[in-house]
Design a protein around this motif. Sequence first.
Motif, PDB file in Angstrom:
ATOM      1  N   THR A   5      -0.536  12.772   0.848  1.00 34.79           N
ATOM      2  CA  THR A   5      -1.406  12.495   1.996  1.00 34.79           C
ATOM      3  C   THR A   5      -2.720  11.892   1.524  1.00 34.79           C
ATOM      4  N   CYS A   6      -3.220  12.367   0.389  1.00 34.22           N
ATOM      5  CA  CYS A   6      -4.482  11.837  -0.134  1.00 34.22           C
ATOM      6  C   CYS A   6      -4.339  10.380  -0.560  1.00 34.22           C
ATOM      7  N   THR A   7      -3.222  10.065  -1.194  1.00 33.80           N
ATOM      8  CA  THR A   7      -2.994   8.683  -1.637  1.00 33.80           C
ATOM      9  C   THR A   7      -2.948   7.738  -0.443  1.00 33.80           C
ATOM     10  N   GLU A   8      -2.265   8.155   0.611  1.00 36.13           N
ATOM     11  CA  GLU A   8      -2.159   7.300   1.797  1.00 36.13           C
ATOM     12  C   GLU A   8      -3.525   7.098   2.449  1.00 36.13           C
ATOM     13  N   GLN A   9      -4.319   8.154   2.536  1.00 39.41           N
ATOM     14  CA  GLN A   9      -5.637   8.021   3.150  1.00 39.41           C
ATOM     15  C   GLN A   9      -6.564   7.157   2.307  1.00 39.41           C
ATOM     16  N   LEU A  10      -6.470   7.246   0.984  1.00 38.18           N
ATOM     17  CA  LEU A  10      -7.323   6.418   0.130  1.00 38.18           C
ATOM     18  C   LEU A  10      -7.141   4.940   0.442  1.00 38.18           C
ATOM     19  N   LEU A  11      -5.912   4.542   0.772  1.00 37.13           N
ATOM     20  CA  LEU A  11      -5.609   3.133   1.019  1.00 37.13           C
ATOM     21  C   LEU A  11      -5.936   2.692   2.438  1.00 37.13           C
ATOM     22  N   TYR A  12      -6.301   3.617   3.299  1.00 41.13           N
ATOM     23  CA  TYR A  12      -6.562   3.316   4.705  1.00 41.13           C
ATOM     24  C   TYR A  12      -7.719   2.324   4.849  1.00 41.13           C
ATOM     25  N   GLU A  13      -7.446   1.198   5.508  1.00 44.56           N
ATOM     26  CA  GLU A  13      -8.442   0.162   5.803  1.00 44.56           C
ATOM     27  C   GLU A  13      -9.094  -0.430   4.552  1.00 44.56           C
ATOM     28  N   ILE A  14      -8.418  -0.370   3.422  1.00 46.47           N
ATOM     29  CA  ILE A  14      -8.974  -0.911   2.192  1.00 46.47           C
ATOM     30  C   ILE A  14      -8.304  -2.247   1.881  1.00 46.47           C
ATOM     31  N   PHE A  15      -9.096  -3.304   1.833  1.00 50.09           N
ATOM     32  CA  PHE A  15      -8.569  -4.624   1.497  1.00 50.09           C
ATOM     33  C   PHE A  15      -8.574  -4.830  -0.014  1.00 50.09           C
ATOM     34  N   ASP A  16      -9.717  -4.549  -0.632  1.00 51.05           N
ATOM     35  CA  ASP A  16      -9.854  -4.697  -2.079  1.00 51.05           C
ATOM     36  C   ASP A  16     -10.390  -3.381  -2.634  1.00 51.05           C
ATOM     37  N   PRO A  17      -9.556  -2.577  -3.309  1.00 47.61           N
ATOM     38  CA  PRO A  17     -10.007  -1.260  -3.777  1.00 47.61           C
ATOM     39  C   PRO A  17     -11.115  -1.319  -4.812  1.00 47.61           C
ATOM     40  N   GLU A  18     -11.323  -2.474  -5.439  1.00 51.38           N
ATOM     41  CA  GLU A  18     -12.419  -2.604  -6.402  1.00 51.38           C
ATOM     42  C   GLU A  18     -13.732  -2.965  -5.730  1.00 51.38           C
ATOM     43  N   THR A  19     -13.665  -3.410  -4.465  1.00 56.21           N
ATOM     44  CA  THR A  19     -14.866  -3.925  -3.796  1.00 56.21           C
ATOM     45  C   THR A  19     -14.876  -3.444  -2.352  1.00 56.21           C
ATOM     46  N   TYR A  20     -15.191  -2.164  -2.176  1.00 56.26           N
ATOM     47  CA  TYR A  20     -15.283  -1.595  -0.829  1.00 56.26           C
ATOM     48  C   TYR A  20     -16.762  -1.562  -0.459  1.00 56.26           C
ATOM     49  N   GLU A  21     -17.196  -2.569   0.298  1.00 57.55           N
ATOM     50  CA  GLU A  21     -18.619  -2.730   0.583  1.00 57.55           C
ATOM     51  C   GLU A  21     -19.074  -1.775   1.668  1.00 57.55           C
ATOM     52  N   GLN A  22     -20.087  -0.987   1.336  1.00 57.81           N
ATOM     53  CA  GLN A  22     -20.704  -0.059   2.269  1.00 57.81           C
ATOM     54  C   GLN A  22     -22.222  -0.235   2.194  1.00 57.81           C
ATOM     55  N   PRO A  23     -22.960   0.259   3.177  1.00 66.91           N
ATOM     56  CA  PRO A  23     -24.411   0.065   3.144  1.00 66.91           C
ATOM     57  C   PRO A  23     -25.078   0.645   1.899  1.00 66.91           C
ATOM     58  N   PHE A  32       0.095  10.776   8.909  1.00 68.17           N
ATOM     59  CA  PHE A  32       1.029  10.621   7.799  1.00 68.17           C
ATOM     60  C   PHE A  32       2.469  10.949   8.201  1.00 68.17           C
ATOM     61  N   ALA A  33       2.648  11.867   9.158  1.00 71.37           N
ATOM     62  CA  ALA A  33       3.963  12.432   9.466  1.00 71.37           C
ATOM     63  C   ALA A  33       4.951  11.386   9.969  1.00 71.37           C
ATOM     64  N   ASP A  34       6.179  11.477   9.475  1.00 71.03           N
ATOM     65  CA  ASP A  34       7.264  10.574   9.870  1.00 71.03           C
ATOM     66  C   ASP A  34       8.570  11.332   9.658  1.00 71.03           C
ATOM     67  N   PRO A  35       9.111  11.979  10.706  1.00 72.05           N
ATOM     68  CA  PRO A  35      10.257  12.883  10.545  1.00 72.05           C
ATOM     69  C   PRO A  35      11.420  12.251   9.793  1.00 72.05           C
ATOM     70  N   GLY A  36      11.951  13.024   8.854  1.00 69.94           N
ATOM     71  CA  GLY A  36      13.061  12.550   8.054  1.00 69.94           C
ATOM     72  C   GLY A  36      12.642  11.810   6.802  1.00 69.94           C
ATOM     73  N   PHE A  37      11.403  11.316   6.775  1.00 71.21           N
ATOM     74  CA  PHE A  37      10.879  10.626   5.612  1.00 71.21           C
ATOM     75  C   PHE A  37       9.688  11.379   5.022  1.00 71.21           C
ATOM     76  N   LYS A  38       8.767  11.750   5.903  1.00 63.78           N
ATOM     77  CA  LYS A  38       7.581  12.505   5.479  1.00 63.78           C
ATOM     78  C   LYS A  38       7.391  13.645   6.475  1.00 63.78           C
ATOM     79  N   ASP A  39       8.131  14.703   6.269  1.00 66.68           N
ATOM     80  CA  ASP A  39       8.079  15.843   7.185  1.00 66.68           C
ATOM     81  C   ASP A  39       6.823  16.667   6.940  1.00 66.68           C
TER      82      ASP A  39
END
Length: 444
Positions: free
Chosen positions: A259-277, A216-223
């Motif tokens: 940080t939680c919001t950014e991680q929730l979106l990680y590798e998610i194409f369609d947040p309504e349809t996240y297919e898992q086994p 998540f870290a990005d100096p000056g924007f997300k310290d």
Amino acid sequence: MALPSIRIGCGAGFAGDRIDPAIELVESGNLDFLVFECLAERTIAMAQLRRADDPDSGYDLLLRERIGAVLDQSVRGNVRIITNMGAANPVAAAGQIALLAQERGHFGLKIAAVVGDDVTVLTSSSAVATEEGRTTSEMGSALVSANAYLGSAEIARALDEGAHVVITGRVGDPALFVGAMRHAFGWAEDDWHLLGCGTAIGHMLECAGQLTGGYFADPGFKDVEGLARLGFPIAEVTPDGIATFSKVAGSGGEITVRTCTEQLLYEIFDPETYEQPDVTADFSDVTFIATDAGVRMTGASGRARPDRLKASIGYRDGFIGEGQISYAGPGALERGRLALEIVRQRLDLRSLPIEELRLEVIGVDAVNFTAGAPETPREVRIRAAGRARDRLSAAAVGAEVEALYTNGPAGGGGAWSAVREVVAITSARIDREHIDAGLVWMTS
């Protein structure tokens, strides 16, 4: 009877992750479960190659070091370990853990290996369609591996039957965490809402330091403070699928709504349809609330799981040859670009069967293709990389870069070259009826 809550820590987010944050978790995190998520798509394909050379190998290269660092404390504190470090050979990995436990004086420890994800034989003998339109039977001897993504059922069963360590091959990453929740809370295999909640929790935890501010870290924007002492995340989960995320007090990084919001979106194409086994998870109504205990997540849900399982297919796809060299001082960029043009012309003169060629000035146009790159750097490093079907042709790319020492522009230094085989990854869908998941037990 279901427990009032459980605490799950994530001790690794990839195969080469640091080990000391996991030690901190097992010693100070008051955990019930410690999960190591170490298996990427290419990682398991490379593990399959190692197993082909040595049938007793094929598990994670850091298995003994990582498990050894936490095993004693996990036994003392009854912190149960779940990991996909079994990679291409979870049974051999379980045997190594049993030996390690014996060496440490922990006798009678139960270790369960989850098997059934390896469908290489099935795919090599059947025309399974890949996402690119090819079939696996067309790959012939180029096929390296095929592993289906299993769910959490066998992990939960192993814990139900007393496993202290559960080691898997290819499973859905969130399933490592969902297995612990199903064991602790007795969730039904078709309770889609709770499985969706558990999958969201596992998705949040699976990349370890990403959730606590690392990526998540990005100096000056997300310290973010204390990255050298980055702590890894913990989820306190209740039977209704609600989680509060935190980390060990005093460790570096942060657990915040951002940080939680950014991680929730990680590798998610369609947040309504996240297919898992286990479930088709729905993250579209997830809400994060900062509390004194950490960040509370609510709102996840799910619906029926997909009819077919995703499988990761690894196959040999030629070789990449690469070379790099540096130039410094006035005119460094101009000399670097001249060097790249020399390499291009040399490869053309030799009529080599290079299928793809990348020529780039690192720091100028290697990643950033937009306008505005610096035009007067005092030092540059150039890179040439080319793909070919045969190793010899690929190696010529790096050789031409090294030849710039005396045959190219002035002032080149620090040259190196390498050639490596390409193991490419594609995906396919496998009918569940072809999967025979199960457990193999070891006792120390």
